[in-house]
Write an enzyme that holds these catalytic residues in place. Sequence first.
Site, mmCIF file in Angstrom:
data_model
loop_
_atom_site.group_PDB
_atom_site.id
_atom_site.type_symbol
_atom_site.label_atom_id
_atom_site.label_comp_id
_atom_site.label_asym_id
_atom_site.label_seq_id
_atom_site.Cartn_x
_atom_site.Cartn_y
_atom_site.Cartn_z
ATOM 1 N N THR A 13 -7.244 131.521 -33.702
ATOM 2 C CA THR A 13 -7.506 131.849 -35.102
ATOM 3 C C THR A 13 -8.234 130.678 -35.752
ATOM 4 O O THR A 13 -8.062 129.522 -35.369
ATOM 5 C CB THR A 13 -6.210 132.158 -35.870
ATOM 6 N N GLY A 14 -9.059 130.987 -36.732
ATOM 7 C CA GLY A 14 -9.872 129.946 -37.335
ATOM 8 C C GLY A 14 -10.812 129.326 -36.320
ATOM 9 O O GLY A 14 -11.002 128.108 -36.280
ATOM 10 N N GLY A 15 -11.432 130.173 -35.510
ATOM 11 C CA GLY A 15 -12.239 129.681 -34.393
ATOM 12 C C GLY A 15 -13.727 129.647 -34.633
ATOM 13 O O GLY A 15 -14.494 129.442 -33.687
ATOM 14 N N GLY A 18 -15.458 123.886 -36.582
ATOM 15 C CA GLY A 18 -14.613 122.727 -36.375
ATOM 16 C C GLY A 18 -13.840 122.721 -35.064
ATOM 17 O O GLY A 18 -14.374 123.043 -33.995
ATOM 18 N N ILE A 19 -12.563 122.366 -35.152
ATOM 19 C CA ILE A 19 -11.727 122.233 -33.963
ATOM 20 C C ILE A 19 -11.554 123.576 -33.254
ATOM 21 O O ILE A 19 -11.595 123.650 -32.020
ATOM 22 C CB ILE A 19 -10.359 121.638 -34.351
ATOM 23 N N GLY A 20 -11.360 124.649 -34.006
ATOM 24 C CA GLY A 20 -11.197 125.964 -33.389
ATOM 25 C C GLY A 20 -12.399 126.380 -32.578
ATOM 26 O O GLY A 20 -12.270 126.925 -31.477
ATOM 27 N N TYR A 151 -0.393 119.794 -48.411
ATOM 28 C CA TYR A 151 -0.895 120.017 -47.053
ATOM 29 C C TYR A 151 0.062 119.414 -46.028
ATOM 30 O O TYR A 151 0.405 120.053 -45.024
ATOM 31 C CB TYR A 151 -2.284 119.411 -46.906
#
Length: 251
Positions: A13-15, A18-20, A151
């Site tokens: 998810t969130g791919g 960035g990192i994803g 956060y």
Amino acid sequence: MALKLANKVAVITGGSTGIGLAMAKRFVDEGAKVYITGRRQAELDAAVGGIGGMAEGVRVDSADLAQLQSLFDHIRAQHGKLDVLVANAGGGSLLPLGQITEAHFDDTFSRNVKGTLFTVQAALPLLSAGASVILTGSTAASSGTEAFSVYAASKAAVRAFARNWILDVKGRGIRINTLSPGPVKTPGLVELVGTDPAQQQGFLDHLASLIPMGRVGDPDEIAKAAVFLASDDASFVNGIELFVDGGIAQI
């Protein structure tokens, strides 16, 4: 050399950035069929084009339970199982105590806590024996950062999920671990201080000065650690928090 994720089905998810995105590229290179999610179709399409290979983008807001269920129904129809789940979608912004709003709190906890919880819960019936679940944490949960308390608290909750969920899935052979990056050069990090390139670089330079290795991380360095946790190399690794942070959380 054998591929570490050959024939595995993975969701990140969130791919789309960035990192994803870096994880998705690494997973595909290691032989996995990868589904990435994001909230913006144009970014998803661009990401899938950049990943190549066995990648598919599905537009999903991880805080929307109906959309999550639709995602996993789709994977069930296509494969009947899920081997790797990376609950990576999330984010945050800077606000100091005294200025924190209800909207700021709700947005951060919806993305990082609610989204993580219901992503894993919706995927649970599909997870195969020996499946790996990776929760994206943060060094912010282990240290203090000015104006970043909401956060940090949300990522502390994510870490707590892993410790407790390994007991809930005991007997199914499912591993759940937290992967906690330190400062990594991603759009989400630099945009915390706005869109001015000089200000962004100054922010990165400041962060680098705090890290024992003297630099911020690269998304691919986090992705390589994710491959380890996702693979059978980590078959007896369960419930840990793996810091990939240049040492910043250790001092």
